[in-house]
Write a protein that holds these residues in place. Structure first.
Motif, PDB file in Angstrom:
ATOM      1  N   SER A  15       0.829  -1.206   0.000  1.00 53.66           N
ATOM      2  CA  SER A  15       0.000   0.000   0.000  1.00 53.66           C
ATOM      3  C   SER A  15       0.862   1.254   0.000  1.00 53.66           C
ATOM      4  N   ALA A 241     -11.005   2.975  10.208  1.00 51.90           N
ATOM      5  CA  ALA A 241      -9.747   3.222   9.514  1.00 51.90           C
ATOM      6  C   ALA A 241      -9.496   4.728   9.499  1.00 51.90           C
ATOM      7  N   THR A 273      -4.596   3.669   8.090  1.00 49.80           N
ATOM      8  CA  THR A 273      -5.289   2.585   7.396  1.00 49.80           C
ATOM      9  C   THR A 273      -6.430   3.131   6.550  1.00 49.80           C
ATOM     10  N   ASN A 274      -6.786   2.356   5.525  1.00 51.26           N
ATOM     11  CA  ASN A 274      -7.889   2.698   4.639  1.00 51.26           C
ATOM     12  C   ASN A 274      -9.099   1.810   4.912  1.00 51.26           C
ATOM     13  N   PHE A 277      -9.272  -2.264   5.578  1.00 50.09           N
ATOM     14  CA  PHE A 277      -7.919  -2.687   5.964  1.00 50.09           C
ATOM     15  C   PHE A 277      -7.866  -4.107   6.510  1.00 50.09           C
ATOM     16  N   ARG A 284      -5.181  -2.699   0.234  1.00 53.32           N
ATOM     17  CA  ARG A 284      -5.677  -1.934   1.378  1.00 53.32           C
ATOM     18  C   ARG A 284      -5.386  -2.653   2.694  1.00 53.32           C
ATOM     19  N   TYR A 285      -5.096  -3.937   2.618  1.00 51.64           N
ATOM     20  CA  TYR A 285      -4.854  -4.748   3.809  1.00 51.64           C
ATOM     21  C   TYR A 285      -3.666  -4.211   4.589  1.00 51.64           C
ATOM     22  N   ASP A 286      -3.864  -4.067   5.887  1.00 51.75           N
ATOM     23  CA  ASP A 286      -2.795  -3.664   6.796  1.00 51.75           C
ATOM     24  C   ASP A 286      -2.650  -4.776   7.828  1.00 51.75           C
TER      25      ASP A 286
END
Length: 307
Positions: A15, A241, A273-274, A277, A284-286
């Motif tokens: 990201s 997020a 984060t979006n 997430f 978009r994964y955190d």
């Protein structure tokens, strides 16, 4: 939690490689504010060194080959698709039911209803249900698209299908699913709910509409219930997020209403984060924040559903 073996596909590009504007435009596209052509046209205006338009667009679009943390063949769970009556919704529903193998009529377990995003029951949400079962809960994830034949296998078509359905009937389908869980032969009668995006909205909504059924709700980046906030009895654990301005703008008024009605809630904002997430199938994964949020969610259900 015991996770499945290493995934077959590589993770999406980081990201950190994608400008924030791209995430914001994808969020607009995913929620129907702009069409696909406009989304791709906007992406084409970005200058991202070393990345093509197709690579960026592909990274933002879910790759569900990545979304399996718990295998459907895991020996500790039993997963199946179940049809059920929905008199408050479309008349008939279908969902993904996952039960821990050690749970039975003599060894009952609390339950968790899982609510998907605005595109139907995709593989990521099914995996969330399996993760809950691995943690010892009976999990049930209905598919709002069942009246139209079910999740079509891709998110674009799923979004278009879900937009054609009566939202109040979708809510009714999930309410009847919550009742099914409460009355399931292996259930302790305690029902929690977790939902993502539109499913977060459903979680807030069912907590308000079914105060004697939903005992704990964990909405992820979901908008508030449209009414009956004064009726909520459930404990709420709310996940936001930081960069999700669309949803976050609804929070001050919702928090004010929760406080005014003495609702037991905790809210977390995950930095940088979006929206989305927690979904491990896109850029978009955190991972760090998704794991933290999930650990909090499991502990929250343990505390509120097992006592």
């Amino acid at each position: 939690m015991t996770l499945s073996s290493e995934k077959n596909s590589p993770r999406p590009i980081s990201s950190n490689s994608i400008p924030q504007e791209a995430f914001d435009w994808y969020d607009e596209y995913a929620h129907g504010d702009i069409d696909r052509r406009t989304f791709l046209s906007r992406l084409g205006t970005l200058s991202v060194t070393g990345l093509t338009l197709s690579v960026v667009a592909g990274a933002l679009t879910p790759n569900y080959a990545l979304a399996e943390q718990v295998s459907f063949n895991d020996p500790e769970i039993s997963a199946s698709y179940v049809e059920f009556d929905t008199p408050n919704g479309h008349g008939k529903g279908r969902g993904y039911l996952v039960i821990p193998k050690n749970v039975n009529a003599d060894n009952k377990a609390p339950t968790v209803l899982v609510a998907h995003e605005n595109r139907g029951l995709n593989p990521y949400i099914e995996d969330v249900a399996r993760r809950l079962a691995k943690a010892g809960f009976i999990a049930f994830a209905p598919d709002a698209l069942f009246p139209l034949g079910g999740y079509p296998g891709n998110d674009d078509a799923g979004r278009e299908m879900q937009k054609t359905l009566d939202g109040s009937k979708i809510e009714g389908d999930f309410m009847d699913a919550a009742t099914l869980l409460k009355n399931h032969e292996f259930s302790t009668g305690k029902v929690g709910m977790v939902g993502f995006c539109y499913g977060g909205y459903l979680t807030n909504t069912l907590a308000a509409a079914m105060p004697d059924t939903i005992q704990a709700g964990a909405p992820y980046y979901g908008t508030p219930a449209k009414g009956n906030i004064d009726k909520i009895k459930a404990a709420l654990q709310i996940h936001f997020a930081e960069l999700d301005q669309r949803v976050n703008d609804t929070w001050p008024d919702y928090e004010k209403a929760l406080k005014a009605n003495n609702v037991n809630y905790t809210a977390y904002v995950y930095p940088k984060t979006n929206h989305g997430f927690h979904n491990d199938s896109t850029a978009r994964y955190d991972e760090k924040n998704a794991e933290l949020a999930w650990q909090r969610t499991i502990s929250f259900f343990e505390q509120n559903l097992r006592a």
